[in-house]
Scaffold this motif. Structure first.
Motif, mmCIF file in Angstrom:
data_model
loop_
_atom_site.group_PDB
_atom_site.id
_atom_site.type_symbol
_atom_site.label_atom_id
_atom_site.label_comp_id
_atom_site.label_asym_id
_atom_site.label_seq_id
_atom_site.Cartn_x
_atom_site.Cartn_y
_atom_site.Cartn_z
ATOM 1 N N ASP A 228 0.871 -1.169 -0.023
ATOM 2 C CA ASP A 228 -0.014 0.056 0.055
ATOM 3 C C ASP A 228 0.832 1.152 0.038
ATOM 4 N N PRO A 229 0.881 1.765 -1.231
ATOM 5 C CA PRO A 229 1.893 2.821 -1.105
ATOM 6 C C PRO A 229 1.670 4.268 -0.288
ATOM 7 N N GLN A 230 0.209 4.398 -0.024
ATOM 8 C CA GLN A 230 -0.143 5.247 0.818
ATOM 9 C C GLN A 230 0.429 5.165 2.533
ATOM 10 N N THR A 231 0.235 3.936 2.948
ATOM 11 C CA THR A 231 0.814 3.669 4.147
ATOM 12 C C THR A 231 2.281 3.009 4.293
ATOM 13 N N GLY A 232 2.884 2.880 3.158
ATOM 14 C CA GLY A 232 4.004 2.130 3.206
ATOM 15 C C GLY A 232 4.128 0.760 3.712
ATOM 16 N N THR A 233 2.978 -0.089 3.608
ATOM 17 C CA THR A 233 3.075 -1.329 4.499
ATOM 18 C C THR A 233 2.678 -2.401 3.459
ATOM 19 N N ARG A 234 3.086 -3.337 3.837
ATOM 20 C CA ARG A 234 3.239 -4.661 2.917
ATOM 21 C C ARG A 234 1.656 -5.401 3.307
ATOM 22 N N LEU A 235 0.800 -5.625 2.460
ATOM 23 C CA LEU A 235 -0.476 -6.090 2.475
ATOM 24 C C LEU A 235 -0.522 -7.498 2.249
ATOM 25 N N GLN A 236 0.450 -8.148 1.270
ATOM 26 C CA GLN A 236 0.241 -9.633 0.987
ATOM 27 C C GLN A 236 1.479 -10.105 0.465
ATOM 28 N N THR A 237 1.702 -11.242 0.499
ATOM 29 C CA THR A 237 2.939 -11.997 -0.038
ATOM 30 C C THR A 237 2.441 -13.104 -0.887
ATOM 31 N N VAL A 238 2.936 -13.385 -2.272
ATOM 32 C CA VAL A 238 2.448 -14.386 -3.096
ATOM 33 C C VAL A 238 3.904 -15.112 -3.095
ATOM 34 N N GLN A 239 4.111 -16.484 -2.555
ATOM 35 C CA GLN A 239 5.240 -17.216 -2.718
ATOM 36 C C GLN A 239 5.284 -17.912 -3.982
ATOM 37 N N LEU A 240 6.223 -18.005 -4.725
ATOM 38 C CA LEU A 240 6.510 -18.709 -6.027
ATOM 39 C C LEU A 240 7.308 -19.865 -5.803
ATOM 40 N N PRO A 241 7.449 -20.937 -6.756
ATOM 41 C CA PRO A 241 8.273 -22.039 -6.691
ATOM 42 C C PRO A 241 9.883 -21.696 -7.332
ATOM 43 N N VAL A 242 9.974 -20.533 -7.448
ATOM 44 C CA VAL A 242 11.462 -20.327 -8.128
ATOM 45 C C VAL A 242 11.772 -19.031 -7.428
ATOM 46 N N ALA A 243 13.132 -18.874 -7.319
ATOM 47 C CA ALA A 243 13.590 -17.655 -6.690
ATOM 48 C C ALA A 243 13.581 -16.187 -7.341
ATOM 49 N N LYS A 244 14.179 -16.315 -8.482
ATOM 50 C CA LYS A 244 14.467 -15.292 -9.393
ATOM 51 C C LYS A 244 13.130 -14.552 -10.226
ATOM 52 N N ILE A 245 12.628 -13.863 -9.353
ATOM 53 C CA ILE A 245 11.136 -13.488 -9.865
ATOM 54 C C ILE A 245 11.448 -12.009 -10.471
ATOM 55 N N THR A 246 11.071 -11.757 -11.723
ATOM 56 C CA THR A 246 11.501 -10.538 -12.463
ATOM 57 C C THR A 246 10.521 -9.364 -12.652
ATOM 58 N N SER A 247 8.947 -9.597 -12.744
ATOM 59 C CA SER A 247 8.261 -8.929 -13.030
ATOM 60 C C SER A 247 6.796 -9.630 -13.012
ATOM 61 N N CYS A 248 5.731 -8.571 -13.133
ATOM 62 C CA CYS A 248 4.358 -9.216 -13.126
ATOM 63 C C CYS A 248 3.493 -8.062 -13.839
ATOM 64 N N CYS A 249 2.391 -8.672 -14.354
ATOM 65 C CA CYS A 249 1.384 -7.615 -14.804
ATOM 66 C C CYS A 249 -0.012 -8.230 -14.738
ATOM 67 N N PHE A 250 -1.104 -7.578 -14.687
ATOM 68 C CA PHE A 250 -2.485 -8.176 -14.517
ATOM 69 C C PHE A 250 -2.969 -8.403 -15.875
#
Length: 299
Positions: A228-250
């Motif tokens: 949440d960029p308004q509060t600077g807090t982490r709201l959620q974490t999505v764990q993946l089966p690989v370490a080198k995560i590079t980007s994302c899009c909806f």
């Protein structure tokens, strides 16, 4: 609360899969493999991938409103004719430097193509510091330089009301915000909105959802975090089966699926054996949020 599901949809060993963009009209996911070097289009209906090689490192690809795509490749912005598989230079940047290349980029709500550079890496994330810049290719093909002294220009997006520009210079280990003037494309009032924690890895690509929350890919962190960029807090974490995560899009139906790219570069055989899906593309469903359609370059 819907259950979150992570699925590997494109099994591939991309060296550095990056810059995913959902193309609604064909239900395709467009992305690059920087070191491929190549541009790919994965069709979510047929599950087939079409690939086109580029001449050198390709950092990002975006749709163009007049058809085809525009890429940040090497130190040039170039037009791609997908049907003819041809690439034509639009203009060069970083002309005074010999050791840089484009990295991540995205189109703003007014049709400008923002993309940044970095020094070519010695090893993953090992590079000469402060060599990069952040540029914007204007619809008239002129280029504006917004920032210099950048280490590793990376994730970027705009708030749903278009008043804020979010940006990542990876080696600062934080997400920053600027005030954004949509009329001029100007950025000002730089500030930090989130500093990554030790175990979260290196901030890489990112995207924003319709509620204005940021989704940040964590390279070497094996996750995407929602901030949440308004509060600077982490709201959620999505764990993946690989370490080198590079980007994302909806993408997907109603932009409710999160597509995530990953990398294999720098991994040895032992690491690859432990993470057989490294370099693949993942789809996360059940997050309960929606993204915003991507914009097309208007020049």
């Amino acid at each position: 609360m819907s259950s979150i599901k992570v699925e590997c949809v494109v099994k591939a060993h991309n060296e550095i899969g990056e810059g995913p963009v959902w193309e609604e009209k064909d239900a395709t996911l467009l992305y690059v493999d920087i070191y491929g070097p190549s541009i790919s289009r994965w069709n979510s209906l047929t599950k087939e991938t079409e690939r086109m090689s580029t001449e050198t490192y390709v950092g990002c690809v975006v749709p163009r409103s007049s058809g085809g795509y525009v890429i940040g490749e090497g130190t040039r912005f170039a037009a791609v004719d997908w049907e003819k598989r041809s690439i034509t230079t639009i203009t060069h940047v970083d002309t005074e430097k010999s050791n840089t290349r484009f990295n991540d980029g995205k189109v703003d709500p007014a049709g400008r193509f923002f993309a940044g550079t970095m020094a070519v890496e010695v090893r993953p994330t090992e590079l000469e510091r402060k060599q990069g810049s952040l540029y914007a290719l204007q619809p008239d093909h002129s280029v504006v330089k917004h920032l210099d002294q950048v280490d590793l220009s990376n994730g970027l997006d705009w708030s749903p009301d278009h008043h804020i520009f979010y940006y990542i210079d990876s080696l600062k280990y934080m997400v920053e915000a600027f005030d954004y003037d949509l009329q001029t494309g100007g950025i000002s009032n730089r500030r930090m909105v989130y500093r990554l924690k030790e175990d979260e890895g290196i901030p890489d690509g990112m995207c924003i959802d319709a509620e204005g929350k940021l989704w940040v890919a964590c390279y070497n962190g094996g996750r995407v975090i929602c901030i949440d960029p308004q509060t600077g807090t982490r709201l959620q974490t999505v764990q993946l089966p690989v370490a080198k995560i590079t980007s994302c899009c909806f993408g997907g139906k109603n932009y409710s699926d999160l597509y995530i790219t990953s990398a294999t570069k720098g991994m040895d055989e032992e690491a690859l054996a432990k993470q057989p899906e490294a370099g693949s593309i993942f789809k996360v469903t059940g997050l309960g949020v929606k993204g915003i359609p991507s914009y097309s370059f208007s020049g």
